[in-house]
Scaffold this active site. Structure first.
Site, mmCIF file in Angstrom:
data_model
loop_
_atom_site.group_PDB
_atom_site.id
_atom_site.type_symbol
_atom_site.label_atom_id
_atom_site.label_comp_id
_atom_site.label_asym_id
_atom_site.label_seq_id
_atom_site.Cartn_x
_atom_site.Cartn_y
_atom_site.Cartn_z
ATOM 1 N N THR A 188 1.077 -1.400 0.103
ATOM 2 C CA THR A 188 -0.142 -0.051 -0.076
ATOM 3 C C THR A 188 0.881 1.002 -0.024
ATOM 4 O O THR A 188 1.974 1.123 0.588
ATOM 5 C CB THR A 188 -0.792 -0.040 1.305
ATOM 6 O OG1 THR A 188 -1.702 -1.135 1.081
ATOM 7 C CG2 THR A 188 -1.628 1.319 1.496
ATOM 8 N N ARG A 234 -14.758 -6.256 -0.467
ATOM 9 C CA ARG A 234 -14.174 -5.922 0.898
ATOM 10 C C ARG A 234 -13.869 -4.567 0.616
ATOM 11 O O ARG A 234 -13.015 -4.294 -0.406
ATOM 12 C CB ARG A 234 -13.109 -7.050 1.192
ATOM 13 C CG ARG A 234 -12.290 -6.518 2.430
ATOM 14 C CD ARG A 234 -10.995 -5.782 2.257
ATOM 15 N NE ARG A 234 -10.132 -5.814 3.345
ATOM 16 C CZ ARG A 234 -8.992 -4.782 3.438
ATOM 17 N NH1 ARG A 234 -8.736 -4.257 2.114
ATOM 18 N NH2 ARG A 234 -8.290 -4.997 4.375
ATOM 19 N N VAL A 235 -13.972 -3.939 1.409
ATOM 20 C CA VAL A 235 -13.417 -2.231 1.554
ATOM 21 C C VAL A 235 -12.644 -2.189 2.926
ATOM 22 O O VAL A 235 -12.969 -2.651 4.016
ATOM 23 C CB VAL A 235 -14.559 -1.186 1.741
ATOM 24 C CG1 VAL A 235 -13.761 0.340 1.966
ATOM 25 C CG2 VAL A 235 -15.359 -1.223 0.267
ATOM 26 N N GLY A 236 -11.293 -1.745 2.467
ATOM 27 C CA GLY A 236 -10.254 -1.523 3.762
ATOM 28 C C GLY A 236 -10.076 0.116 4.252
ATOM 29 O O GLY A 236 -10.918 0.661 3.707
ATOM 30 N N ASP A 237 -9.149 0.313 5.098
ATOM 31 C CA ASP A 237 -8.986 1.549 5.738
ATOM 32 C C ASP A 237 -8.748 2.649 4.639
ATOM 33 O O ASP A 237 -9.161 3.780 5.096
ATOM 34 C CB ASP A 237 -7.946 1.242 6.882
ATOM 35 C CG ASP A 237 -6.634 1.017 6.057
ATOM 36 O OD1 ASP A 237 -6.642 0.041 5.481
ATOM 37 O OD2 ASP A 237 -5.819 1.755 6.167
ATOM 38 N N THR A 297 -1.018 2.247 7.314
ATOM 39 C CA THR A 297 -0.893 1.087 6.577
ATOM 40 C C THR A 297 -0.834 -0.263 7.252
ATOM 41 O O THR A 297 -0.226 -0.146 8.666
ATOM 42 C CB THR A 297 0.200 0.970 5.459
ATOM 43 O OG1 THR A 297 0.499 -0.293 4.920
ATOM 44 C CG2 THR A 297 1.970 1.482 6.309
ATOM 45 N N GLY A 298 -1.294 -1.212 7.010
ATOM 46 C CA GLY A 298 -1.266 -2.388 7.866
ATOM 47 C C GLY A 298 -2.574 -3.146 7.562
ATOM 48 O O GLY A 298 -3.225 -3.209 6.527
ATOM 49 N N GLY A 314 -6.115 -3.536 7.129
ATOM 50 C CA GLY A 314 -7.272 -2.707 7.185
ATOM 51 C C GLY A 314 -8.360 -2.909 8.256
ATOM 52 O O GLY A 314 -8.650 -1.996 8.820
HETATM 53 N N1 ASP Z 1 -4.397 -0.978 4.984
HETATM 54 C C1 ASP Z 1 -4.553 -1.815 3.612
HETATM 55 C C2 ASP Z 1 -5.806 -2.548 3.334
HETATM 56 O O1 ASP Z 1 -6.000 -3.225 4.530
HETATM 57 C C3 ASP Z 1 -3.317 -2.829 3.332
HETATM 58 C C4 ASP Z 1 -1.905 -2.174 3.826
HETATM 59 O O2 ASP Z 1 -1.880 -1.137 4.301
HETATM 60 O O3 ASP Z 1 -0.808 -3.052 3.645
HETATM 61 O O4 ASP Z 1 -6.661 -2.439 2.408
#
Ligand code: ASP
Length: 289
Positions: free
Chosen positions: A167, A194-197, A216-217, A219
């Site tokens: 990301t 799926r929707v992430g952060d 980042t991480g 979500g």
């Molecule tokens: N945060 C992102 C998500 O979950 C993935 C990432 O940051 O590596 O979509």
């Protein structure tokens, strides 16, 4: 305030990818110098990273379990104007679509209508799929078939997450204010839809009059903690570096990275390696860990 920009290539991204975070930071910094606008700077920096197929954003985005690519991105300035897309398909630079949405009365467009909005605004059809993303999908499917993967109910495993890093994001400071932007193809084992952060203001990014933050991480965990806004709320009291470290420690069992900028400082912290670069007048520094 002095111009400053930080770029990152995702929690767990190899430090050697800092050639790209540096390129992005330099691009963003040159925009700051020319236009003096933090929002333009973070957009241009994120575009550089979206165009690098090694990252999981724009070209090179990871595939969902059905093989589709659905991307999330958002941008926010310290005047609280923001724009975001969730599950957008077949555009080259989702962060630019998020920027366009900033100009409408809305904040977030999702799915098919986000893609339609992009087409109506002259974002041409683009296939972001790469051979590498297809290979990763095949690996995941094989593992699922063999029952090797900790499926939905089980805890995320760091080694599984790591394969899906990449990301990308940026935070910047101009003379008057701040901005943050982020873009992603998502994370591991994603169901379609799926929707992430990264599409959610306050989770993947936040900006206000005290600074800007980008996370980042995993979500789902970032959303549970409204992580970027939580870190933003601590910036004034702790300063950006300590605020980022606190944010990372909140999600201690999950790979997490944060970058932040305030009027008199900046912060970068990650529980893993993270390719990232800070650029300002006399400074170009890369890497966490
Ligand atoms: N945060 C992102 C998500 O979950 C993935 C990432 O940051 O590596 O979509």
């Amino acid at each position: 305030m002095q111009h400053l920009i930080i770029t990152h290539g995702g929690a767990g991204s190899p430090i050697k990818y800092r050639d790209s975070t540096e390129k992005a930071a330099k691009k963003g910094y040159s925009v700051l110098r020319k236009k003096g606008n933090a929002v333009d700077a973070v957009i241009e920096a994120v575009v550089v990273l979206e165009n690098d197929p090694r990252f999981n954003a724009g070209t090179g985005s990871r595939m969902r379990l059905n093989g589709s690519i659905e991307m999330d991105a958002s941008v926010m300035g310290s005047n609280l104007k923001c724009g975001a897309v969730a599950g957008i398909k077949n555009v080259k630079n989702p962060v630019k679509v998020a920027r366009k949405i900033m100009e409408t009365p809305h904040i977030l467009l999702a799915g098919e209508e986000a893609t339609n909005f992009a087409r109506k605004n002259n974002f041409r059809y683009y296939n972001p799929a790469t051979k590498e993303a297809l290979k990763k999908l095949e690996e995941t499917k094989n593992k699922l078939k063999n029952g090797k993967i900790p499926v939905w109910a089980k805890k995320w495993k760091k080694f599984e997450y790591k394969k899906f890093t990449g990301t990308v994001g940026a935070v910047a400071r101009d003379k008057k204010g701040f901005a943050a932007a982020v873009s992603t193809g998502g994370t591991s084992f994603m169901l379609p839809g799926r929707v992430g952060d990264s599409a959610l203001i306050g989770c993947g990014i936040y900006a206000g009059r005290h600074g800007a933050v980008c996370a980042t991480g995993v979500g789902e965990e970032i959303i549970r903690h409204i992580l970027s806004k939580s870190v933003y709320d601590k910036i004034e009291i702790l300063g950006p570096q300590k605020a980022c470290e606190l944010g990372v420690s909140l999600l201690k069992n999950f790979p997490t990275g944060l970058i932040a900028v305030s009027k008199d400082g900046y912060g970068m912290a990650c529980s893993e390696n993270m390719a990232c670069t800070v650029a300002s007048k006399n400074l170009l520094k890369s890497g966490v860990q």
